[in-house]
Design a protein around this motif. Sequence first.
Motif, mmCIF file in Angstrom:
data_model
loop_
_atom_site.group_PDB
_atom_site.id
_atom_site.type_symbol
_atom_site.label_atom_id
_atom_site.label_comp_id
_atom_site.label_asym_id
_atom_site.label_seq_id
_atom_site.Cartn_x
_atom_site.Cartn_y
_atom_site.Cartn_z
ATOM 1 N N UNK A 160 0.865 -1.172 0.000
ATOM 2 C CA UNK A 160 0.000 0.000 0.000
ATOM 3 C C UNK A 160 0.903 1.223 0.000
ATOM 4 N N UNK A 161 0.351 2.350 -0.436
ATOM 5 C CA UNK A 161 1.148 3.559 -0.466
ATOM 6 C C UNK A 161 1.051 4.240 0.884
ATOM 7 N N UNK A 162 2.184 4.653 1.409
ATOM 8 C CA UNK A 162 2.239 5.142 2.781
ATOM 9 C C UNK A 162 2.278 6.670 2.816
ATOM 10 N N UNK A 163 1.555 7.204 3.790
ATOM 11 C CA UNK A 163 1.578 8.646 4.052
ATOM 12 C C UNK A 163 2.735 8.943 4.998
ATOM 13 N N UNK A 164 3.443 10.014 4.732
ATOM 14 C CA UNK A 164 4.473 10.449 5.661
ATOM 15 C C UNK A 164 3.850 10.629 7.048
ATOM 16 N N UNK A 165 4.589 10.252 8.086
ATOM 17 C CA UNK A 165 4.081 10.378 9.453
ATOM 18 C C UNK A 165 3.509 11.772 9.708
ATOM 19 N N UNK A 166 2.359 11.802 10.350
ATOM 20 C CA UNK A 166 1.728 13.101 10.618
ATOM 21 C C UNK A 166 2.548 13.951 11.584
ATOM 22 N N UNK A 167 3.519 13.337 12.236
ATOM 23 C CA UNK A 167 4.360 14.128 13.138
ATOM 24 C C UNK A 167 5.355 14.990 12.354
ATOM 25 N N UNK A 168 5.584 14.628 11.108
ATOM 26 C CA UNK A 168 6.503 15.419 10.293
ATOM 27 C C UNK A 168 5.703 16.420 9.461
ATOM 28 N N UNK A 169 5.042 17.327 10.164
ATOM 29 C CA UNK A 169 4.277 18.363 9.471
ATOM 30 C C UNK A 169 5.230 19.456 8.982
ATOM 31 N N UNK A 170 4.667 20.508 8.430
ATOM 32 C CA UNK A 170 5.504 21.551 7.826
ATOM 33 C C UNK A 170 6.477 22.146 8.839
ATOM 34 N N UNK A 171 6.010 22.364 10.069
ATOM 35 C CA UNK A 171 6.873 22.948 11.094
ATOM 36 C C UNK A 171 8.077 22.051 11.359
ATOM 37 N N UNK A 172 7.805 20.761 11.502
ATOM 38 C CA UNK A 172 8.897 19.831 11.778
ATOM 39 C C UNK A 172 9.830 19.726 10.577
ATOM 40 N N UNK A 173 9.257 19.625 9.394
ATOM 41 C CA UNK A 173 10.081 19.459 8.195
ATOM 42 C C UNK A 173 10.982 20.661 7.948
ATOM 43 N N UNK A 174 10.545 21.812 8.443
ATOM 44 C CA UNK A 174 11.361 23.012 8.261
ATOM 45 C C UNK A 174 12.726 22.859 8.932
ATOM 46 N N UNK A 175 12.830 21.922 9.873
ATOM 47 C CA UNK A 175 14.094 21.721 10.580
ATOM 48 C C UNK A 175 14.882 20.540 10.030
ATOM 49 N N UNK A 176 14.411 19.943 8.939
ATOM 50 C CA UNK A 176 15.091 18.775 8.369
ATOM 51 C C UNK A 176 15.616 19.074 6.972
ATOM 52 N N UNK A 177 16.686 18.367 6.594
ATOM 53 C CA UNK A 177 17.088 18.317 5.192
ATOM 54 C C UNK A 177 16.394 17.121 4.552
ATOM 55 N N UNK A 178 16.270 17.166 3.238
ATOM 56 C CA UNK A 178 15.576 16.082 2.544
ATOM 57 C C UNK A 178 16.525 15.368 1.594
ATOM 58 N N UNK A 179 16.299 14.061 1.424
ATOM 59 C CA UNK A 179 17.086 13.295 0.455
ATOM 60 C C UNK A 179 16.212 12.197 -0.117
#
Length: 676
Positions: free
Chosen positions: A625-644
């Motif tokens: 099944x296709x998975x949704x990114x964890x709801x804990x990683x919302x925009x606020x949280x993602x703003x503090x992460x780099x992506x790869x």
Amino acid sequence: MTEPAAVLDALNDDQRRAATYEGGPLLILAGAGTGKTGTLVARAAWLRGQGVQPSRILLLTFTRRAADDMLARAQPPDGSAAERIVGGTFHAIAHRVIRAHAEAFALPTEFTVLDPADTADVLDTLRDARGLVGTDSGRRTPRAATCAEIYSRCVSTGTALAGVLRAGYPWCVPFASQLAGLFSDFVGYKRRHGLVDFEDLLLLWRAALADVSAGPVLRGLFDAVLVDEYQDVNAVQADIVRLLRPDGTGLTCVGDDAQAIYAFRGADPEHLRALAATYPDLAVIRLSRNYRSRHAVLRLANAIRPQHDGLELALTAERGLGQPPLLVRCHDEATQGREICARVLTEYEAGARFCEQAVLVRAANHSDLLELELTARGIPYVKYGGLRFTEAAHVKDFLAAARIVANPADDLAWFRLLRLHEGVGPVLARRVIDTLQIAGPGAFGRWPDAEQVLPGRLAPAVAATVRQLERAAELPSTAERAAAILAALSDPLTARYADAAVRRADLERLADAAAGSPSLHDALVQLALDPPVSASDLAGRPRIDDDFLVISTMHSAKGLEWPVVHLPQLVDGAVPSDMALSTAAGLQEEQRLFYVAVTRARDRLYLYAPLRMHHHRRGADDRHSYAQLSRFLDATALAHCDLAEAAPPRPVLIPAAPLAASVDRDLASLWGSGLP
DNA sequence: GGTAACTGGGTTTTT
DNA sequence: CCCAGTTACC
């Protein structure tokens, strides 16, 4: 022993204020990595400096490791009793109190402590009588372990059965009356057999503390009570603390409500928040200077930290900026496994040994695919959490035999031991036990009668085991008894398990560990209250030159830290767990768990999100099944992460179907395609 | 009558 | 992978 002054010098201002606070009840709100343990140790040292006798200081923790840790730092290991702080888990201290006054609790001195698995076994034998077996009018009845969970939840939260079922086990509501009957049978059974489960340990201690005559005596043993991880207390434990320090004098609680992750066993961070109401003169001192993680990691931690009125806290970094957490999107779980391996190896080459890296998972099975990949690549790892050593079948067999030797009246142990033998099932075992009249004294003496119950071809093997156990009971030392028990089980274990040699090696270590106890009974209590996490745990620390990657559940990782932390499965349904999504409280707990996981990282934090999830299903219909990114990683949280993005899976070079078809044609030619 | 061998459905976290 | 229900064997 370090002098109090020297201990205090090592503290920062907040820590020192907490360690030397002179007023009434104190709550130290200690964020992750803020030096909580050192502060508590310093407070114990300061109390001694104030003239409090060490033996009148009580330190309560939730794990034995935490207790041992702090006791080792707070006192010399070889001091006399008066120079030693009293410390241990709530359950261990409760056991000590109850054992010292067993007759007052109407218990035999050597009462048996039921671990949760034993409790489930007892309930299993009792539930037939209450119609809690099989499917009842199409509905599946709750499993024995679920019944045990419900029972424990009622007791440890002080909530009536109906409420517990409605809140946490809605599918069991139709069985409410059967469960009520089962639980009352269970209590009766425990009392008749002198059995005490984990809940009873706390209940009995609380009852003693609340008693008009016993209470003041038990309370008077201590001048100071220090409680670690207060956010993890359940209702009974909160009562115990209140009864130990009714006016709050000499009480120090340490905790962080944002790290409360044990609601499923009855804990509730509301008890921490309620401290201010219980003790109007409560002082709150915050520890927020974080000595563990880089600033870039803490930014994410602070962004996801749930805050409560009056107990807000934000961590500030003492260790420099560092790199932002890296969120790696992976095509599927297999890609995620490869990706984690690759990044573990990159870190390794950059200087982080395997043991300085940890993979923290929500549920033990979340690392299954990763473990395959690690094995394939030859990366050594150890796994903590999940199945416990004492839950392995052969270990339970050994413990059952040991329990018979320690207490021949333990019919549950007999039930298990008898069924270990080939050809003996529940019915025969029950008949033997009835013939032996296990509950009365002299069970071994009636063995000749019991032997008649068994079919001739089965009797000799069972008799041999029983005779050897009877003789083991007469041996003088714990070591000899443990060895004799192992010898007695040798034949049945070989007959039962294909990998008997491996299992025997486990049991030899267990026997060695038990040999260090003053009695077999003590060894059994020790194992019930503090089960070894794995077989390797028993053998002591792995050699210093051994280097293993750590895989751990997030729960088992609490209180620990690693330079590099990897968090896989950050998709809805895994983190947060789908089991917890139905209630707001459940979801909040998942968020706190994620907070705990993030704050384990010192230098670098890797987050992994597979976009496609594999669902284990037997047979051919494996599903994705296709998975949704964890709801804990919302925009606020993602703003503090780099992506790869992870390297994409290898493209398919040759379409598989024609190849398979040609192999099938070749095979068919071996026996001809059509039968006459 | 009772046990073992098989099959199908459901899987969190732990003092 | 464990547990419960079913079937096949002693």
